[in-house]
Design an enzyme around this catalytic site. Structure first.
Site, PDB file in Angstrom:
ATOM      1  N   THR A 344       0.848  -1.191   0.000  1.00 59.06           N
ATOM      2  CA  THR A 344       0.000   0.000   0.000  1.00 59.06           C
ATOM      3  C   THR A 344       0.880   1.235   0.000  1.00 59.06           C
ATOM      4  O   THR A 344       1.906   1.274   0.689  1.00 59.06           O
ATOM      5  CB  THR A 344      -0.962   0.003   1.214  1.00 59.06           C
ATOM      6  OG1 THR A 344      -1.777   1.171   1.166  1.00 59.06           O
ATOM      7  CG2 THR A 344      -0.204  -0.025   2.529  1.00 59.06           C
ATOM      8  N   HIS A 396       2.392 -11.464  14.273  1.00 58.60           N
ATOM      9  CA  HIS A 396       3.445 -11.993  15.146  1.00 58.60           C
ATOM     10  C   HIS A 396       3.177 -13.435  15.572  1.00 58.60           C
ATOM     11  O   HIS A 396       4.042 -14.088  16.173  1.00 58.60           O
ATOM     12  CB  HIS A 396       3.555 -11.111  16.397  1.00 58.60           C
ATOM     13  CG  HIS A 396       4.936 -11.009  16.942  1.00 58.60           C
ATOM     14  ND1 HIS A 396       5.938 -11.899  16.629  1.00 58.60           N
ATOM     15  CD2 HIS A 396       5.500 -10.125  17.809  1.00 58.60           C
ATOM     16  CE1 HIS A 396       7.050 -11.566  17.275  1.00 58.60           C
ATOM     17  NE2 HIS A 396       6.802 -10.493  17.999  1.00 58.60           N
TER      18      HIS A 396
END
Length: 425
Positions: A344, A396
């Site tokens: 993006t 994560h």
């Protein structure tokens, strides 16, 4: 009579909202002719009729949520626009000819009161015409129907589920609270201030909002940052931009460099090209890179397929074509599904630094930003260089900090020495 139903759309899309009816009751329709525009989470789709005849009835209104397989209109294959009123004439004459007994007259007089009560009790409930009709036939109070729609709208399947549910001796104490909460969520917002304009969110904007909140609550999202000196990339572009346009009929932009660098980094750190399904990790050995594009109705992420097999020119052409289709609302479902990683670029709007949100089920997204000339230490000298901050948001749960930082450093190294992009294979 034949039913127009919502067709199968895509594996991940089970419902949509009616954006616009293209045919009204009484209109003639041909087989294969468009009858309505359906707005889904990703794109707008035009639905065709599988029959030739007269569209006699809408079973849902504009703005209603409809499911795949649900009947949304009735086509009279033998009818015409003038046939409907003629068909009702015999019923009227028959009703006049038949004498009405006294004991039957009383309930008939009370019917309007009953209907008025029903109308009063359900007028605050948002429901499709088909759901209201089914509820009347089954004698079900719409205010007592549990709804699955996040906006509190009652659909046909909700009424059917309520009619099939076993009757409970007593409603639980929490039910009135839940019904009240659903009513409150569905009720239109009332603002007694002429300076405030109330605008209903489009289905796509509602979906974007829901998914952004969902990914933040479900993923262990973390963002790491770095900066890249784009001197070498800009110098390379300046040297080749004219010949590149002449040869390929497309400009040499920054996106092809970043796409190539991302692919090179994904090959070194494959977990960023994976996704989580339950207790399993799906490692993907292909590189379908999503490129976020801003439109009037919100951000969409069309996908450059097999980007690792494409040249710089092919990537630039793909991105340019997809951006045009996105802004003209011409993207197909195949253009949006199945991306493995997303890029993006907030820099096109002047963003200096941001923390992009994951595009689920992907586990990584790279945020580009505006290029700013800043003084940088180069050896023992201070030089002004075109610098860009990079941001990598990652999940994560499967990507450790070491891998995330290494991934971002790999992108930085390839962009600062773009000849590496030609050697990644």
């Amino acid at each position: 009579m034949a039913e127009v139903k919502v067709p199968e759309l895509a594996e991940s899309i089970s419902e949509g909202s009616i954006a616009q009816w293209l045919k009204q009751p009484g209109d003639h329709v041909e087989k294969g002719e468009y009858v309505l525009e359906l707005e889904t989470d990703k794109v707008n789709v035009e639905i065709i009729s599988d029959y030739t005849g007269t569209l006699s009835e809408h079973l849902a209104e504009e703005g209603d949520t409809v499911q795949v397989g649900q009947a949304i209109a009735i086509v009279d294959e033998n009818g015409s626009a003038a046939a409907a009123p003629k068909a009702e004439a015999p019923k009227v004459e028959e009703a006049k000819a038949e004498p009405v007994k006294a004991e039957q007259a009383a309930p008939a007089k009370e019917a309007p009161k009953s209907e008025a009560k029903e109308s009063s009790s359900t007028q605050q409930v948002i429901a499709s015409p088909a759901a209201r009709k089914l509820a009347r036939e089954k004698g079900i109070d719409l205010t007592q129907v549990p709804v699955a729609d996040p906006l509190g709208r009652v659909r046909v399947q909700d009424v059917e589920a309520a009619s099939n549910a076993p009757a409970a001796p007593a409603a639980p104490a929490a039910a009135p609270k839940q019904a009240a909460a659903a009513k409150q969520a569905a009720a239109p917002v009332e603002v007694n201030d002429d300076r405030i304009e109330v605008v209903k969110m489009t289905r796509r904007r509602q979906t974007i909002a829901k998914r952004l909140v969902q990914v933040q609550s479900e993923a262990a999202m973390l963002t790491t940052f770095n900066e890249v000196d784009l001197s070498a990339v800009m110098e390379l572009r300046n040297r080749h931009k004219d010949s590149f346009v002449k040869t390929n009929d497309v400009k040499l932009g920054f996106m092809s460099f970043f796409t190539k660098a991302v692919i090179g980094a994904l090959k070194k750190y494959p977990l960023l090209n994976a996704e989580i399904q339950g207790d399993h990790i799906l490692k993907k050995n292909f590189y379908d890179i999503g490129v976020a594009v801003s439109t009037d109705e919100g951000l969409v992420v069309p996908v450059v397929r097999d980007a690792d097999r494409k040249s710089f020119a092919e990537i630039e052409k793909n991105i340019s074509d997809l951006a045009v289709k996105a802004r003209n609302n011409k993207l197909g479902l195949s253009d949006l599904s199945g991306g493995t990683f997303t890029i993006t670029n907030g820099g096109t709007f002047g963003s200096l630094l941001s923390t992009p949100i994951l595009n689920a089920p992907q586990v990584g997204i790279l945020g580009m930003h505006t290029i700013k000339t800043r003084p940088i230490a180069v050896g023992d000298q201070i030089e002004n260089r075109p610098m860009m901050y990079l941001a990598l948001s990652y999940d994560h749960r499967i990507v450790d900090g070491k891998e995330a930082v290494g991934f971002l450093v790999a992108i930085k190294d390839m962009l600062e020495d773009p000849e590496q992009l030609l050697l990644q294979g």
